[in-house]
Design a protein around this motif. Structure first.
Motif, short mmCIF file in Angstrom:
data_model
loop_
_atom_site.label_atom_id
_atom_site.label_comp_id
_atom_site.label_asym_id
_atom_site.label_seq_id
_atom_site.Cartn_x
_atom_site.Cartn_y
_atom_site.Cartn_z
N ALA A 1 -1.53 3.46 -16.74
CA ALA A 1 -2.11 4.64 -16.10
C ALA A 1 -1.30 5.03 -14.88
O ALA A 1 -0.93 4.19 -14.07
N GLY A 2 -1.02 6.30 -14.76
CA GLY A 2 -0.30 6.79 -13.60
C GLY A 2 1.21 6.61 -13.66
O GLY A 2 1.91 6.92 -12.71
N THR B 1 -0.22 13.17 -13.92
CA THR B 1 0.27 12.50 -12.70
C THR B 1 0.23 13.41 -11.49
O THR B 1 1.21 13.58 -10.77
N ARG C 1 5.03 7.44 -15.21
CA ARG C 1 5.74 8.51 -15.89
C ARG C 1 6.35 7.97 -17.17
O ARG C 1 6.38 6.76 -17.38
N GLU D 1 -5.41 -1.40 -18.15
CA GLU D 1 -4.78 -0.09 -18.00
C GLU D 1 -3.49 -0.14 -17.20
O GLU D 1 -3.36 0.52 -16.16
N GLU E 1 0.04 16.62 -11.15
CA GLU E 1 0.60 17.96 -11.15
C GLU E 1 0.08 18.76 -12.34
O GLU E 1 -0.25 18.19 -13.38
N HIS F 1 -5.66 3.37 -22.16
CA HIS F 1 -6.14 4.67 -22.58
C HIS F 1 -5.10 5.44 -23.34
O HIS F 1 -5.41 6.22 -24.22
N GLN G 1 -12.10 14.56 -20.24
CA GLN G 1 -11.11 13.83 -21.04
C GLN G 1 -11.25 14.19 -22.49
O GLN G 1 -10.31 14.08 -23.26
N ASN H 1 -6.45 9.73 -18.01
CA ASN H 1 -7.04 8.94 -16.93
C ASN H 1 -6.03 8.77 -15.81
O ASN H 1 -4.86 8.52 -16.07
N GLY H 2 -6.48 8.87 -14.59
CA GLY H 2 -5.58 8.61 -13.47
C GLY H 2 -4.66 9.77 -13.15
O GLY H 2 -3.74 9.63 -12.35
N LYS I 1 -0.05 6.53 1.81
CA LYS I 1 1.25 7.17 1.55
C LYS I 1 1.37 7.63 0.10
O LYS I 1 2.36 8.21 -0.30
N VAL I 2 0.35 7.31 -0.69
CA VAL I 2 0.44 7.61 -2.11
C VAL I 2 -0.15 8.99 -2.38
O VAL I 2 -1.29 9.27 -2.05
N GLY J 1 0.80 -1.22 0.00
CA GLY J 1 0.00 0.00 0.00
C GLY J 1 0.83 1.27 0.00
O GLY J 1 0.31 2.36 -0.23
N SER J 2 2.13 1.15 0.28
CA SER J 2 2.96 2.34 0.35
C SER J 2 3.54 2.72 -1.01
O SER J 2 4.18 3.76 -1.14
N LEU J 3 3.36 1.87 -2.01
CA LEU J 3 3.90 2.19 -3.34
C LEU J 3 3.01 3.23 -4.02
O LEU J 3 1.82 3.27 -3.79
N PRO J 4 3.61 4.04 -4.90
CA PRO J 4 2.76 4.92 -5.72
C PRO J 4 1.87 4.08 -6.65
O PRO J 4 2.20 2.92 -6.95
#
Lengths: 599, 254, 345
Positions: free
Chosen positions: A526-527, B223, A529, A523, B225, A555, B206, B48-49, B25-26, A496-499
């Protein structure tokens, strides 16, 4: 780590010395703490870890107590039962068998119930069984049964509190050991996934109904054992200690101590028992009348506890000891021989074929006549606007939420009627759009759940830790997959601590740990970088090169176009285009769907 | 409730400063700054996200844990609570509509005026007549249960219900989501009309193309920002935006 | 069993069933709005019956201490919060309900001799003492954990139940009480003799159910409660605060519980812990309705009353066993008919 062991050893020494130095009163108190802790331990497993709340454990304690009381005192037992009355130990076996039968029956009836129906069910049978004890003629009605014989262990008679003490605490410590063993195993991971992860666990091939039954049974058997000890310690039984309110007290012990921690059961039983003793002396003096006023304090205490420190006292206590279990694990990345893998696929073998799949939700068609196929060594991307029905398709294919009509073949077999567990067994593995992890477990353990179907040792060997070799290989496999997806530095972190992006990658590792031939990714990018996306694309290309089939919902159009071999475009539950990425890009229907803004 | 001062055209309605939101923590949002001035449509686009929905939810107070400051009409509540923000004149049309499915269309609309009623206004019937004028289809369906409506009608009901509160700022989360192109067009027409009638809006979309066409000012969220911001027209011409959000590889923007 | 007995038992069953039905409705309401499985519902029955009994006997009901105590606790907590968050303007309102109201009621009890009041006034006074306890208990026990899972709320609920049973013992002692009959008239319908009390119970229940129906269907606040039950997030976005909805539903539950207690107090001896079993029987009914449907819950509760009445004739010792075992097939039927989707929390 050393400190932990020192504390444990110190604790055991104190336990062993207890009866030698303490006055009678405290030994009696400790006896009761031990008896209650055995029941509370079952609740830790059932409620704290497995998320199944039971208010009815006192009824199982009663079953244990009454079976031995009846068998060892009845003057005229039916012939077939007579041999079991000869020794309390035989009576224990009968009690355990009876409890197991009752638990399996009640479990079969109530364990399938969703969330809150189960505890209500436990209240119902808790009351029913209690009233039975009080109304059955042969159990002595409300006066109960007296004259229960004492026990003997290896020819030594166990008669007094101080002797009983060692028996109770030995049994308790064995139960603690067994429970800890179970939780730290393949079966244990399945059990720990029950709380909030059933859907995911089923998709990884875990039979969650079976896991629920197992912990329900173990908790009932612990309670029965406690009842048996109680009957022979007290030498008489009546229905009072097996009523619903005592069942509630057992649950309070587990919750107060820290329902998710094995030692919390001891702590909770200790605190409640001592407090009860103290309050029963104190409160009648304050209020000037007699009665069970301690329940007022217990009730208020419980409410405050759940408002302020829902995880119970144990975590607060454990914080005082600096090195945590995670650190111990951190020191060693598990190594072992690899697990057997499925035979390699032939090049371009047809893996998945969906034909006219329809999915309706109460009249709303979420997916209409969808057809497509995936071959080995191919990445097929399913794209389309939000709400187009892509995830619905995923759930149909993986058996999480079966299709209303249509055919789905996986490696030539029809799978549209199978559940997600059976489909997982055939070699399909998936990730979820809304990440489904067990946030408080380590990354390693989360991934190891993916390898569930690659192990086979059951509950008994887990209880006794006879499955260490297999367990090591499962963990090593998990570790390999974690390295493969590039999460090595997070191996022992809490998932749970991971991004969020890395949690998605973790899901891929978990899916890979199942050794799939077809990977369903919902997906995955998603999220992430930019660089992480590239790394992910590289990984998927490598998997494709190894012959794996990959079905991808995504997406990020750039990501898809650079990776997929073929693309299927969905809109409003229907396929509007299919083909090579370049073709789809030019398709007017696709452009309209994706960009249909104002004119 | 004190009388609402009439803001002048240059007033900021909403100032979001340094907003960060974490799940455990995320971190889902990272030091986000957003401004909405009166009578404007401000849009936030992004993949998305990226945290768009999280942003709206924390502005109106559906999500508790956050750092940063949210100033709405000059007020900076210590603790952002939905009820407080609604009382101050903010309404959210959430991504998944959040309708009262087993209640009639009319009751859904009526409840939209709940806070106004509590504050002592008794104009819900007139407002409803007005809403029915904007969405004649809702009037036809007024006795029907919300759950039986089509996707487009649901979206209309969600917008209509939010308008029943006569909001000073309307937050719209993906109004085009899951709707057919024709309906999307209709919805965006209504958004444009609402702007003419003076409603300020913060629009999360979107469908960047449609959003940039109705909006005055735009932010790109990636993300968690703010990656870019500028007038909607500027961003619509920005090659990076075209590349990432306006079409498959930046071919066409209808 | 002859016809006469069957009818008599049926009448008994329906009378009790009507009470169970009221409780079942309250349970469904509280669960739908707050997700709290309100185990202490039955304690309000006890409070209602014994408070009225105490008033009639000219004793000061212990309920007033509970009211004063809970009020004081709320005053301390809420005023602290107000000071900390700088919302001082809320303080007068807090003090009005948590201090002024309980003190005023205590004063009233002190000034009048409740035993001499007409019965209707005694009933009103009992309700004045008990009804505010609903929202107060919500404030103290449930509001701080309002977002927790149903299971956590259930454990809190059980804890509140224990506390109230203990307090009941403290306030009212271990002896049971009955109140005076509301009416000693009897009615004859064909060959059936009905006591005025039975008629009163049935009529009041019907009236109360009708009133609840009107409240939920016709008033904005009733609709707001329903909206919260259907979609909490949606309701909050309309400015319907979860706290307000919670307190309102607990107020109704306390009222229904207390009235139920007052209705049965003349026909059954009530002990400090009787309410629990009565409440649980309401529960069986509520569960028949899946904790969601009001009419099915009420029908289920009536069924429980009838089952109980007839089983007390055939197997009186196993009456409770039968009633509570009934729930298991019901639960099974529920689990087969409701599509089970996991709620990850």
């Amino acid at each position: 780590m050393k400190r932990r062991y020192l504390i444990l050893v110190g604790f055991l020494v104190l336990i062993a010395l207890g009866p030698l130095i303490l006055p009678e009163f405290y030994v009696t108190l400790l006896n009761y703490i031990g008896l209650y802790a055995i029941v509370a331990l079952g609740l830790v497993l059932l409620t704290g870890v497995g998320g199944l709340t039971s208010f009815g454990q006192a009824a199982f304690v009663g079953l244990g107590a009454y079976s031995t009381a009846y068998l060892t005192t009845a003057s005229e037992l039916p012939v077939w039962m007579a041999p079991f009355g000869a020794s309390p130990w035989l009576a224990l076996l009968v009690g355990l068998a009876l409890t197991a039968m009752v638990a399996l029956l009640l479990g079969a009836l109530t364990l399938r119930l969703s969330g809150h129906y189960l505890p209500l069910g436990t209240i119902a049978w808790g009351i029913s069984i209690y009233f039975l004890f009080g109304n059955l003629e042969f159990l002595g009605g409300h006066t109960g049964i007296t004259g229960i014989p004492s026990l003997s262990v290896l020819g030594l008679e166990v008669r007094y509190g101080r002797e009983f003490y060692y028996l109770i605490w030995a049994m308790l410590l064995v139960a603690v050991w067994l429970t800890q063993n179970l939780l730290d195993s393949r079966e244990g991971r399945a059990i720990r996934a029950l709380k909030g992860g059933t859907l995911m666990a089923e998709a990884m091939g875990v039979d969650t109904a079976r896991s629920k039954t197992v912990i329900f049974l173990i908790a009932a058997l612990y309670a029965c054992l406690s009842g048996w000890l109680y009957a022979h310690l007290q030498r008489f039984v009546n229905p009072t200690p097996f009523g619903l309110h005592i069942g509630i007290e057992y649950l309070f012990m587990a919750v107060l101590g820290g329902a998710a921690h094995v030692w919390g059961a001891l702590l909770g039983a200790g605190v409640i028992t001592i407090l009860k003793q103290w309050l029963q002396d104190l409160l009648p003096k304050i209020f000037g009348s007699s009665g069970n006023f301690e329940v007022i304090v217990f009730g208020v205490m419980m409410v405050l506890m759940l408002q302020r420190a829902r995880d119970g006292l144990w975590p607060i206590l454990a914080k005082l000891i600096p090195d945590s279990a995670g650190d111990r694990e951190r020191s060693s990345v598990p190594h072992a021989d690899p697990l057997p893998k499925k035979p390699l696929l032939q090049a371009s073998e047809q893996l998945l074929e969906a034909k006219d799949v329809v999915k309706e939700f109460g009249g709303l068609v979420a997916s209409n006549n969808m057809s497509f196929s995936v071959r080995s060594g191919e990445v097929l991307a399913l794209i389309g606007p939000n709400g187009a029905g892509k995830s619905t398709m995923f759930n149909c294919i993986s058996g999480v939420d079966p299709a209303t009509s249509g055919k789905i073949f996986f490696r030539g077999e029809p799978v549209e009627k199978l559940n997600s567990r059976e489909i997982a067994r055939l070699g399909m593995s998936r990730t979820f759009q809304h990440v489904r992890l067990l946030p408080t477990m380590s990354v390693l353990e989360n991934v190891a759940i993916g390898a569930h179907l690659r192990g086979s040792r059951g509950v008994l060997s887990a209880l006794l830790h006879l499955e260490r070799a297999e367990e090591q290989r499962l963990k090593a496999e998990a570790a390999r997959q974690i390295e493969r997806v590039g999460l090595k530095e997070h191996m022992f972190d809490q998932a749970g601590s991971l991004p969020l992006g890395k949690q998605r990658i973790l899901e891929i590792a978990r899916a890979l740990a199942a050794d799939p031939v077809l990977l369903l990714l919902d997906e995955p990018a998603a999220g992430l970088r930019y660089l992480e996306k590239q790394a992910l694309a590289d990984l998927l290309r490598r998997l494709r090169a190894e012959g794996m089939g990959i079905l991808l919902v995504e997406h990020d159009v750039d990501f898809v176009m650079g990776l997929a071999d073929r693309v299927v475009v969905m809109e409003f539950g229907e396929k509007i285009a299919e083909g090579l990425p370049e073709q789809v890009r030019q398709d007017p229907a696709v452009l309209e769907a994706y960009l249909g803004g104002v004119e | 409730m004190s009388p609402k001062p009439m803001p002048t055209a240059t007033d900021g309605i909403l100032k979001v400063r340094d907003l960060s939101v974490s799940y455990g923590k995320v971190e889902a949002l990272h030091h986000v700054n957003i401004d909405v001035t009166v009578g404007q449509i401000v849009t936030v686009i992004g993949p998305n996200g990226a945290g768009k929905t999280t942003m709206l939810a924390s502005i109106i107070g559906l999500l508790p844990h956050q750092t940063g400051e949210i100033m709405f009409f000059g007020e900076t509540p210590v603790k952002i609570e939905v009820e407080r923000m609604v009382a101050l004149g903010m309404s959210l049309v959430p991504e998944n509509r959040e309708l009262f499915g087993e209640m009639s269309v009319e009751d859904n609309l009526l409840l939209g005026a709940f806070m106004r009623h509590r504050l002592g206004y008794r104009d819900e019937r007139e407002t409803m007549t007005h809403i029915y004028r904007i969405f004649p289809r809702l009037k036809e369906r007024q006795k029907q249960k919300a759950a039986t409506l089509s996707g487009g009608e649901r979206q209309m009901l969600a917008v209509g219900r939010a308008l029943m509160a006569k909001p000073r700022l309307l937050l719209l989360d993906e109004p085009s989501l899951g709707l057919a192109p024709l309906i999307v067009r209709e919805i965006f027409h209504i958004i444009a009309d609402l702007k003419k009638s003076g409603v300020s809006m913060l629009l999360v979309e979107q469908n960047a193309c449609a959003a940039l066409q109705v909006a005055d000012y735009a932010y790109v969220l990636e993300t968690g920002e703010v990656a870019m911001e500028g007038s909607a027209a500027e961003l619509a011409d920005d090659p990076r935006v075209i590349e990432s959000y306006l079409g498959l590889g930046g071919d066409v923007c209808l | 069993m002859d016809m006469q007995i069957a009818l008599l038992l049926g009448q008994d069953g329906i009378t009790n069933g009507a009470i169970y039905a009221l409780l079942a409705l309250a349970l469904v309401l509280v669960f739908a709005v707050t997700r709290v499985i309100f185990i202490p519902q039955g304690e309000f029955v006890t409070l209602g019956a014994l408070t009225l009994a105490n008033l009639q006997a000219g004793k000061t009901p212990g309920t007033i201490w509970l009211l004063l105590g809970a009020g004081a606790a709320i005053a301390v907590i809420d005023c602290t919060i107000s000071l900390r968050t700088g919302t001082i303007r809320r303080i007068p309102r807090i003090l009005l309900w948590s201090v002024a109201y309980p003190c005023g009621t205590a004063l009233l009890l002190f000034l009048v001799n409740p035993a001499e009041l007409p019965m209707l006034a005694q009933v009103v006074l009992s309700l004045m003492l008990i009804m505010p306890l609903g929202p107060m208990i919500y404030r103290l026990a449930f509001q701080p954990v309002a977002e927790a899972s149903v299971l956590v709320l259930l454990i809190v609920s059980v804890a509140v139940h224990l506390t109230l049973v203990g307090l009941g013992l403290l306030f009212f002692g271990a002896e049971g009480s009955r109140t005076l009959a509301f009416s000693d008239a009897t009615f004859k319908f064909g060959s059936i003799l009905m006591s005025g009390q039975t008629v009163l119970v049935l009529a009041s229940s019907a009236l109360l159910i009708a009133a609840l129906f009107w409240f939920f269907e016709r008033t904005l606040y009733g609709k707001a409660l329903r909206a919260t039950a259907i979609n909490r997030t949606g309701a909050r976005l309309m400015g319907i605060s979860t706290v307000m909805a919670g307190r309102l539903s607990f107020l109704l539950a306390a009222m229904i519980g207390a009235l139920s207690g007052i209705l049965i107090a003349p026909i059954a001896t009530i002990y400090y812990d009787t309410g629990f079993l009565i409440g649980l029987k309401g529960f069986v009914g509520a569960i028949v309705g899946g904790l969601a449907s009001y009419p099915v819950a009420a029908a289920g509760a009536l069924l429980v009353g009838l089952l109980e009445a007839y089983s007390s004739f055939w197997a009186s010792a196993f009456k409770e066993v039968l009633v509570f075992t009934l729930i298991i097939p019901v639960l099974m039927w529920r689990s087969l008919t409701t599509h089970h989707v996991e709620q990850d929390e």
